[in-house]
Write a protein that holds these residues in place. Structure first.
Motif, PDB file in Angstrom:
ATOM      1  N   ASP A  61      -2.237 -45.326  60.509  1.00  0.00           N
ATOM      2  CA  ASP A  61      -0.792 -45.089  60.336  1.00  0.00           C
ATOM      3  C   ASP A  61      -0.191 -46.110  59.360  1.00  0.00           C
ATOM      4  O   ASP A  61       0.677 -45.787  58.543  1.00  0.00           O
ATOM      5  CB  ASP A  61      -0.054 -45.217  61.682  1.00  0.00           C
ATOM      6  N   VAL A  62      -0.688 -47.342  59.461  1.00  0.00           N
ATOM      7  CA  VAL A  62      -0.188 -48.395  58.566  1.00  0.00           C
ATOM      8  C   VAL A  62      -0.564 -48.051  57.125  1.00  0.00           C
ATOM      9  O   VAL A  62       0.270 -48.151  56.210  1.00  0.00           O
ATOM     10  CB  VAL A  62      -0.763 -49.783  58.973  1.00  0.00           C
ATOM     11  N   VAL A  63      -1.802 -47.593  56.935  1.00  0.00           N
ATOM     12  CA  VAL A  63      -2.251 -47.212  55.584  1.00  0.00           C
ATOM     13  C   VAL A  63      -1.345 -46.092  55.044  1.00  0.00           C
ATOM     14  O   VAL A  63      -0.875 -46.159  53.894  1.00  0.00           O
ATOM     15  CB  VAL A  63      -3.732 -46.752  55.617  1.00  0.00           C
ATOM     16  N   ALA A  64      -1.069 -45.084  55.879  1.00  0.00           N
ATOM     17  CA  ALA A  64      -0.243 -43.953  55.428  1.00  0.00           C
ATOM     18  C   ALA A  64       1.158 -44.431  55.030  1.00  0.00           C
ATOM     19  O   ALA A  64       1.712 -43.992  54.013  1.00  0.00           O
ATOM     20  CB  ALA A  64      -0.158 -42.902  56.539  1.00  0.00           C
ATOM     21  N   ALA A  65       1.720 -45.337  55.807  1.00  0.00           N
ATOM     22  CA  ALA A  65       3.084 -45.808  55.526  1.00  0.00           C
ATOM     23  C   ALA A  65       3.115 -46.687  54.263  1.00  0.00           C
ATOM     24  O   ALA A  65       4.056 -46.600  53.463  1.00  0.00           O
ATOM     25  CB  ALA A  65       3.622 -46.570  56.729  1.00  0.00           C
ATOM     26  N   VAL A  66       2.087 -47.519  54.094  1.00  0.00           N
ATOM     27  CA  VAL A  66       2.014 -48.347  52.878  1.00  0.00           C
ATOM     28  C   VAL A  66       1.919 -47.439  51.650  1.00  0.00           C
ATOM     29  O   VAL A  66       2.637 -47.621  50.648  1.00  0.00           O
ATOM     30  CB  VAL A  66       0.797 -49.319  52.940  1.00  0.00           C
ATOM     31  N   ASN A  67       1.055 -46.422  51.737  1.00  0.00           N
ATOM     32  CA  ASN A  67       0.881 -45.499  50.602  1.00  0.00           C
ATOM     33  C   ASN A  67       2.185 -44.769  50.284  1.00  0.00           C
ATOM     34  O   ASN A  67       2.556 -44.609  49.120  1.00  0.00           O
ATOM     35  CB  ASN A  67      -0.224 -44.484  50.909  1.00  0.00           C
ATOM     36  N   LEU A  68       2.890 -44.348  51.337  1.00  0.00           N
ATOM     37  CA  LEU A  68       4.160 -43.631  51.137  1.00  0.00           C
ATOM     38  C   LEU A  68       5.186 -44.524  50.424  1.00  0.00           C
ATOM     39  O   LEU A  68       5.838 -44.102  49.463  1.00  0.00           O
ATOM     40  CB  LEU A  68       4.716 -43.165  52.486  1.00  0.00           C
ATOM     41  N   ALA A  69       5.309 -45.756  50.911  1.00  0.00           N
ATOM     42  CA  ALA A  69       6.302 -46.659  50.313  1.00  0.00           C
ATOM     43  C   ALA A  69       5.954 -46.922  48.847  1.00  0.00           C
ATOM     44  O   ALA A  69       6.816 -46.846  47.958  1.00  0.00           O
ATOM     45  CB  ALA A  69       6.346 -47.966  51.102  1.00  0.00           C
ATOM     46  N   ARG A  70       4.684 -47.225  48.606  1.00  0.00           N
ATOM     47  CA  ARG A  70       4.261 -47.551  47.226  1.00  0.00           C
ATOM     48  C   ARG A  70       4.487 -46.355  46.295  1.00  0.00           C
ATOM     49  O   ARG A  70       5.090 -46.489  45.232  1.00  0.00           O
ATOM     50  CB  ARG A  70       2.777 -47.949  47.237  1.00  0.00           C
ATOM     51  N   ASP A  71       4.053 -45.164  46.733  1.00  0.00           N
ATOM     52  CA  ASP A  71       4.121 -44.005  45.848  1.00  0.00           C
ATOM     53  C   ASP A  71       5.549 -43.494  45.654  1.00  0.00           C
ATOM     54  O   ASP A  71       5.867 -42.903  44.637  1.00  0.00           O
ATOM     55  CB  ASP A  71       3.225 -42.879  46.394  1.00  0.00           C
ATOM     56  N   SER A  72       6.402 -43.720  46.649  1.00  0.00           N
ATOM     57  CA  SER A  72       7.778 -43.214  46.528  1.00  0.00           C
ATOM     58  C   SER A  72       8.693 -44.236  45.854  1.00  0.00           C
ATOM     59  O   SER A  72       9.827 -43.930  45.518  1.00  0.00           O
ATOM     60  CB  SER A  72       8.337 -42.882  47.916  1.00  0.00           C
ATOM     61  N   GLY A  73       8.213 -45.470  45.735  1.00  0.00           N
ATOM     62  CA  GLY A  73       9.052 -46.511  45.129  1.00  0.00           C
ATOM     63  C   GLY A  73      10.092 -47.074  46.087  1.00  0.00           C
ATOM     64  O   GLY A  73      10.956 -47.855  45.678  1.00  0.00           O
ATOM     65  N   ALA A  74      10.014 -46.709  47.376  1.00  0.00           N
ATOM     66  CA  ALA A  74      10.988 -47.242  48.345  1.00  0.00           C
ATOM     67  C   ALA A  74      10.644 -48.685  48.682  1.00  0.00           C
ATOM     68  O   ALA A  74       9.487 -49.111  48.554  1.00  0.00           O
ATOM     69  CB  ALA A  74      10.955 -46.396  49.621  1.00  0.00           C
ATOM     70  N   ASP A  75      11.642 -49.459  49.123  1.00  0.00           N
ATOM     71  CA  ASP A  75      11.360 -50.795  49.659  1.00  0.00           C
ATOM     72  C   ASP A  75      10.513 -50.642  50.914  1.00  0.00           C
ATOM     73  O   ASP A  75      10.656 -49.651  51.648  1.00  0.00           O
ATOM     74  CB  ASP A  75      12.668 -51.501  50.037  1.00  0.00           C
ATOM     75  N   LEU A  76       9.674 -51.632  51.169  1.00  0.00           N
ATOM     76  CA  LEU A  76       8.828 -51.600  52.364  1.00  0.00           C
ATOM     77  C   LEU A  76       9.140 -52.812  53.240  1.00  0.00           C
ATOM     78  O   LEU A  76       9.070 -53.954  52.774  1.00  0.00           O
ATOM     79  CB  LEU A  76       7.344 -51.637  51.963  1.00  0.00           C
ATOM     80  N   ALA A  77       9.531 -52.549  54.482  1.00  0.00           N
ATOM     81  CA  ALA A  77       9.758 -53.637  55.448  1.00  0.00           C
ATOM     82  C   ALA A  77       8.704 -53.527  56.542  1.00  0.00           C
ATOM     83  O   ALA A  77       8.326 -52.422  56.933  1.00  0.00           O
ATOM     84  CB  ALA A  77      11.155 -53.542  56.054  1.00  0.00           C
ATOM     85  N   VAL A  78       8.243 -54.693  57.008  1.00  0.00           N
ATOM     86  CA  VAL A  78       7.182 -54.727  58.026  1.00  0.00           C
ATOM     87  C   VAL A  78       7.701 -55.532  59.203  1.00  0.00           C
ATOM     88  O   VAL A  78       8.303 -56.586  59.008  1.00  0.00           O
ATOM     89  CB  VAL A  78       5.922 -55.424  57.457  1.00  0.00           C
ATOM     90  N   ARG A  79       7.471 -55.017  60.407  1.00  0.00           N
ATOM     91  CA  ARG A  79       7.876 -55.833  61.540  1.00  0.00           C
ATOM     92  C   ARG A  79       6.970 -55.647  62.748  1.00  0.00           C
ATOM     93  O   ARG A  79       6.325 -54.613  62.913  1.00  0.00           O
ATOM     94  CB  ARG A  79       9.322 -55.580  61.910  1.00  0.00           C
ATOM     95  N   GLY A  80       6.951 -56.729  63.572  1.00  0.00           N
ATOM     96  CA  GLY A  80       6.195 -56.702  64.821  1.00  0.00           C
ATOM     97  C   GLY A  80       7.148 -56.999  65.958  1.00  0.00           C
ATOM     98  O   GLY A  80       7.690 -56.113  66.606  1.00  0.00           O
ATOM     99  N   GLY A  81       7.401 -58.306  66.189  1.00  0.00           N
ATOM    100  CA  GLY A  81       8.325 -58.709  67.256  1.00  0.00           C
ATOM    101  C   GLY A  81       9.788 -58.604  66.874  1.00  0.00           C
ATOM    102  O   GLY A  81      10.669 -58.807  67.714  1.00  0.00           O
ATOM    103  N   SER A  82      10.081 -58.341  65.585  1.00  0.00           N
ATOM    104  CA  SER A  82      11.473 -58.154  65.081  1.00  0.00           C
ATOM    105  C   SER A  82      12.312 -59.417  65.119  1.00  0.00           C
ATOM    106  O   SER A  82      13.526 -59.353  65.024  1.00  0.00           O
ATOM    107  CB  SER A  82      12.215 -57.103  65.903  1.00  0.00           C
ATOM    108  N   HIS A  83      11.692 -60.599  65.278  1.00  0.00           N
ATOM    109  CA  HIS A  83      12.492 -61.820  65.448  1.00  0.00           C
ATOM    110  C   HIS A  83      12.957 -62.459  64.140  1.00  0.00           C
ATOM    111  O   HIS A  83      13.655 -63.467  64.173  1.00  0.00           O
ATOM    112  CB  HIS A  83      11.698 -62.848  66.264  1.00  0.00           C
ATOM    113  N   SER A  84      12.554 -61.916  62.997  1.00  0.00           N
ATOM    114  CA  SER A  84      12.974 -62.535  61.738  1.00  0.00           C
ATOM    115  C   SER A  84      14.487 -62.740  61.727  1.00  0.00           C
ATOM    116  O   SER A  84      15.243 -61.778  61.885  1.00  0.00           O
ATOM    117  CB  SER A  84      12.567 -61.630  60.573  1.00  0.00           C
TER     118      SER A  84
END
Ligand SMILES: Cc1cc2nc3c(=O)[nH]c(=O)nc-3n(C[C@H](O)[C@H](O)[C@H](O)COP(=O)(O)OP(=O)(O)OC[C@H]3O[C@@H](n4cnc5c(N)ncnc54)[C@H](O)[C@@H]3O)c2cc1C
Length: 456
Positions: free
Chosen positions: A51-74
């Motif tokens: 799923d992570v691979v699919a989302a990375v590919n989507l963001a890269r190919d669509s030119g959208a910004d990509l945000a990554v989160r786990g615990g959301s504490h940033s």
């Protein structure tokens, strides 16, 4: 990106794909800092590495910004952005322990609570944060400071290997033996290099600790801080306590008529033989009268979650940070001026000790460069009501301005605000150029830019 792309993504991934039209959207777009109110294009709640691979590919190919989160504490809210593809790793939180090999492997979305639950069953632990709801991902990638760091090193020092999805959608191993440059950069360089889908840690025998909070009168704060500064220089490495500024919350161990008053807090943690805990803490009972305390033997996960209720999701956050080599008398004066002005019960200032085992790692052995700092100070403004933003942010900035002249130029990236991007080079010192080289190799187009960014 339209309905067709979302449909294709839903076909590809096992996890949930949440878009603005879905009922789950408003809940799914929330992060820990309530000040951050962003509307991503799509949130992919990943169920596994594919799923992570699919989302990375989507963001890269669509030119959208990509945000990554786990615990959301940033605190700057790097785990989300307007119109972005968000990779939400929070469904991926399994932890497996190999008690014989003294290792634990955790998926990229686990929290320290998840991790400690699994390792504690074997009487094992590694350095995590001081709150159980923080994600292992962001915390480890930035360094990782907690109750156990003086004895066990930073969280990143205990990292043995990682599995990383890079900007081209490849799944790479990283360790001392494979993709060593990437492994070096992951240990302190933050989320700049890819999505880490699993972390393997060295774990250590830590079942119970002797610790908890001790409150001192403001009039004794200078004495306690000066004592602590000298004591911690060569205290046994099992000793991981830190001083803090704190308004007394309404807890039963604090006299009711003192609730709501500011104090100097000492959060004790002795991780050596439990029967030696009382003696280890004795100097802190003798240095000045203790107004209230809740100190004793407890399972390590109990100390790791003891302060969770002070930082529920949804508070407003604004933080600043510095590394400190010497806590000089002048620095203590600045603390004494600003600490007692804490504007809310959730806000705090922690002076974490990062000597001991953290100093035994060479400054260029991992991306985390400040191996000669004795303390990592965080001025953590946290408050419930957005109407109080101005006062609270002003308190953080004033405190920071007053202590910065007595601190190092750099600070810990995980304690920094969004407006600290101009300090990136200072935070990494001589490691910065090497980090840029690794960034150019693994993420030349800066797909992973929503972080304390190392520009390729
Ligand atoms: C209440 C509170 C207490 C804290 N206490 C401590 C503490 O005791 N010690 C300490 O060292 N820090 C502490 N921190 C700071 C903390 O380390 C950072 O906020 C860190 O970014 C949190 O990680 P997360 O996964 O929860 O955050 P997220 O918001 O989920 O992630 C933050 C960023 O890290 C990166 N990231 C996260 N996971 C991954 C992954 N798997 N792969 C690639 N990139 C990833 C991304 O760039 C992401 O935007 C605390 C923060 C808060 C709010």
């Amino acid at each position: 990106m339209g309905m067709a792309e979302f449909g294709a993504l839903r076909d590809q991934v096992r996890g949930e794909v949440v878009t603005p039209n879905d009922a789950a959207y408003d809940e799914a777009r929330k992060v820990h800092n309530g000040m951050i109110d962003r509307r991503p294009r799509v949130i992919v709640r990943c169920a596994g590495v594919e799923d992570v691979v699919a989302a990375v590919n989507l963001a890269r190919d669509s030119g959208a910004d990509l945000a990554v989160r786990g615990g959301s504490h940033s605190v700057p809210g790097f785990g989300t952005a307007d119109d972005a593809v968000v990779i939400d790793l929070s469904p991926m939180r399994a932890v497996e322990v190999d008690a014989e090999a003294m290792t634990a492997r955790a998926q990229g979305g686990a929290t320290w609570g998840d991790f400690n639950d699994a390792t504690h069953a074997h009487g094992l632990a590694t350095t995590g944060g001081i709150i159980s709801t923080t994600g292992i991902g962001g915390l480890t990638l930035g360094g990782g400071i907690g109750h156990l760091s003086r004895g066990l090193g930073l969280s990143c020092d205990n990292l043995i290997s990682a599995e990383v999805v890079t900007c081209d959608g490849k799944i790479l191993p990283a360790s001392e033996r494979e993709n060593e440059d990437l492994f070096w950069a992951l240990r302190g360089g933050g989320g700049n290099f890819g999505v880490v889908t699993s972390f393997e840690y060295r774990v250590h025998p830590v079942r119970e600790v002797y610790g908890g909070p001790m409150l001192y009168e403001l009039r004794d704060a200078a004495t306690v801080l000066k004592f602590y500064r000298d004591f911690i220089k060569d205290a046994p490495e099992e000793f991981g306590g830190f001083p803090a500024w704190q308004i007394a919350p309404p807890l039963p161990f604090i006299p009711e008529d003192r609730h709501g008053e500011p104090f100097l807090l000492f959060v004790a943690c002795w991780a050596g033989p439990i029967e030696e805990g009382e003696a280890a803490l004795k100097p802190f009972r003798e240095v000045a009268p203790v107004v209230a305390e809740h100190v004793g033997p407890m399972p390590y996960p109990a100390l790791n979650s003891a302060f969770d209720d002070l930082v529920p999701a949804g508070l407003q956050h604004y933080w600043k940070a510095n590394f400190v080599k010497e806590l000089t008398d002048e620095a203590i004066e600045a603390h004494l001026e600003h600490g007692p002005k804490l504007p809310s019960v959730n806000s705090t200032v922690h002076i974490y000790p990062i000597n001991g085992a953290c100093h035994r790692v060479a400054p260029d052995a991992t991306a985390f460069a400040y191996r000669d700092a004795t303390f990592a100070t965080v001025i953590a403004g946290m408050w419930p009501d957005p109407a109080q933003n101005e006062d609270n942010i002003a308190w953080v900035r004033d405190f920071y301005e007053a202590t910065a002249p007595h601190s190092e130029e750099g600070g810990y990236i995980n304690f920094m605000a969004e407006d600290d991007q101009d300090r990136i080079r200072a935070n990494y010192r001589d490691n910065y150029d090497r980090l840029v080289d690794v960034k150019r190799k693994y993420d030349p187009d800066n797909l992973f830019h929503l972080n304390q960014n190392i520009r390729p």
